[in-house]
Design a protein around this motif. Structure first.
Motif, PDB file in Angstrom:
ATOM      1  N   UNK A   1      43.081  45.770  40.215  1.00  0.00           N
ATOM      2  CA  UNK A   1      43.520  46.010  41.585  1.00  0.00           C
ATOM      3  C   UNK A   1      45.035  45.972  41.707  1.00  0.00           C
ATOM      4  N   UNK A   2      45.697  45.286  40.796  1.00  0.00           N
ATOM      5  CA  UNK A   2      47.148  45.209  40.819  1.00  0.00           C
ATOM      6  C   UNK A   2      47.619  44.049  39.969  1.00  0.00           C
ATOM      7  N   UNK A   3      48.923  43.956  39.710  1.00  0.00           N
ATOM      8  CA  UNK A   3      49.447  42.882  38.863  1.00  0.00           C
ATOM      9  C   UNK A   3      49.599  41.547  39.577  1.00  0.00           C
ATOM     10  N   UNK A   4      49.545  41.528  40.913  1.00  0.00           N
ATOM     11  CA  UNK A   4      49.759  40.301  41.675  1.00  0.00           C
ATOM     12  C   UNK A   4      48.482  39.881  42.401  1.00  0.00           C
ATOM     13  N   UNK A   5      48.289  38.572  42.532  1.00  0.00           N
ATOM     14  CA  UNK A   5      47.064  38.050  43.132  1.00  0.00           C
ATOM     15  C   UNK A   5      46.830  38.540  44.557  1.00  0.00           C
ATOM     16  N   UNK A   6      47.843  38.683  45.425  1.00  0.00           N
ATOM     17  CA  UNK A   6      47.577  39.179  46.785  1.00  0.00           C
ATOM     18  C   UNK A   6      46.963  40.576  46.823  1.00  0.00           C
ATOM     19  N   UNK A   7      47.009  41.325  45.719  1.00  0.00           N
ATOM     20  CA  UNK A   7      46.403  42.654  45.686  1.00  0.00           C
ATOM     21  C   UNK A   7      44.902  42.617  45.422  1.00  0.00           C
ATOM     22  N   UNK A   8      44.383  41.455  45.035  1.00  0.00           N
ATOM     23  CA  UNK A   8      42.944  41.308  44.809  1.00  0.00           C
ATOM     24  C   UNK A   8      42.242  41.238  46.161  1.00  0.00           C
ATOM     25  N   UNK A   9      41.143  41.985  46.374  1.00  0.00           N
ATOM     26  CA  UNK A   9      40.417  41.915  47.650  1.00  0.00           C
ATOM     27  C   UNK A   9      40.070  40.475  48.021  1.00  0.00           C
ATOM     28  N   UNK A  10      40.133  40.186  49.318  1.00  0.00           N
ATOM     29  CA  UNK A  10      40.018  38.811  49.800  1.00  0.00           C
ATOM     30  C   UNK A  10      38.707  38.150  49.388  1.00  0.00           C
ATOM     31  N   UNK A  11      37.594  38.893  49.434  1.00  0.00           N
ATOM     32  CA  UNK A  11      36.316  38.259  49.106  1.00  0.00           C
ATOM     33  C   UNK A  11      36.224  37.911  47.624  1.00  0.00           C
ATOM     34  N   UNK A  12      36.753  38.785  46.753  1.00  0.00           N
ATOM     35  CA  UNK A  12      36.760  38.476  45.323  1.00  0.00           C
ATOM     36  C   UNK A  12      37.714  37.325  45.019  1.00  0.00           C
ATOM     37  N   UNK A  13      38.866  37.299  45.687  1.00  0.00           N
ATOM     38  CA  UNK A  13      39.815  36.209  45.482  1.00  0.00           C
ATOM     39  C   UNK A  13      39.199  34.869  45.895  1.00  0.00           C
ATOM     40  N   UNK A  14      38.489  34.859  47.023  1.00  0.00           N
ATOM     41  CA  UNK A  14      37.844  33.628  47.472  1.00  0.00           C
ATOM     42  C   UNK A  14      36.740  33.206  46.518  1.00  0.00           C
ATOM     43  N   UNK A  15      36.008  34.176  45.989  1.00  0.00           N
ATOM     44  CA  UNK A  15      34.947  33.860  45.024  1.00  0.00           C
ATOM     45  C   UNK A  15      35.527  33.197  43.780  1.00  0.00           C
ATOM     46  N   UNK A  16      36.681  33.670  43.328  1.00  0.00           N
ATOM     47  CA  UNK A  16      37.332  33.063  42.163  1.00  0.00           C
ATOM     48  C   UNK A  16      37.694  31.613  42.451  1.00  0.00           C
TER      49      UNK A  16
END
Length: 205
Positions: free
Chosen positions: A143-158
């Motif tokens: 999704x991108x090189x930086x964490x804010x580019x990860x979709x919110x639901x996947x980021x929360x799952x991580x």
């Protein structure tokens, strides 16, 4: 088929601060304590990311991969096993003796797709793979090189899964279990993975 990850995510791109906040951790009694704790959190985050990527076929942080195939699944368009794919860096064809030829980029193109990106020929078919040889596709996915580019639901799952690893070092996820909340967050991203072998049409799996 063999898929190899050529580059790894930088530790600085991982949401260590976000995980510390999620766990409500304070600072340690010394710089060494904080460094040791941060190293452990990085490990939990990498494990959680790997698990969620394996379940969804989605690459969260941008990395480079190499896919090796003994034959095209479909010479009219080879599906790629990960998404999203941002670019195809090169395509190579090797013969049985190991001689490798780089394919002219004008002969192929990437068809981006969030579920099933495809390497398509510019023309009718991708070039034939010699008997005993292989094709290799090097591509960038994520999704991108930086964490804010990860979709919110996947980021929360991580964060949720990494927290579970932190809280219970014997958690059954190592044997394939997944907390319900994490499963619910990633469900819409899951897709049937495309493996090797020949298919009769691009839509078959």
């Amino acid at each position: 088929m063999m898929l190899v990850e050529l580059t790894a995510s930088e530790a600085g791109a991982l949401p260590v601060v976000g995980l510390r906040d999620h766990l409500r951790l304070g600072t340690g009694f010394s710089t060494a304590d904080d460094a040791a704790e941060n190293a452990a959190l990085v490990g939990f985050l990498r494990a959680a990311i790997a698990t969620i990527e394996a379940r969804t076929g989605k690459v969260l942080l941008a990395r480079k991969f190499r896919l090796r195939l003994e034959e095209w699944r479909d010479p009219a368009g080879q599906p790629l096993p990960l998404a999203p794919v941002s670019s195809v860096e090169r395509v190579e064809i090797a013969d049985a003796a190991g001689a490798v030829t780089a394919l002219d980029p004008a002969r192929y193109r990437l068809v981006p797709d969030m579920q099933r990106p495809v390497l398509e020929p510019v023309g009718v078919f991708l070039p034939a793979v010699p008997l005993g040889g292989f094709a290799a596709i090097t591509f960038q996915a994520g999704f991108g090189p930086e964490w804010p580019q990860v979709p919110a639901d996947l980021a929360q799952a991580v964060l949720m899964l990494a927290a579970r690893y932190h809280e219970d070092r014997t958690f059954e996820a190592a044997q394939g279990a997944m907390p319900f909340g994490v499963s619910a967050l990633i469900e819409r991203w899951r897709s049937v993975r495309v493996l090797g072998g020949r298919g009769n049409s691009r839509g078959r799996v």
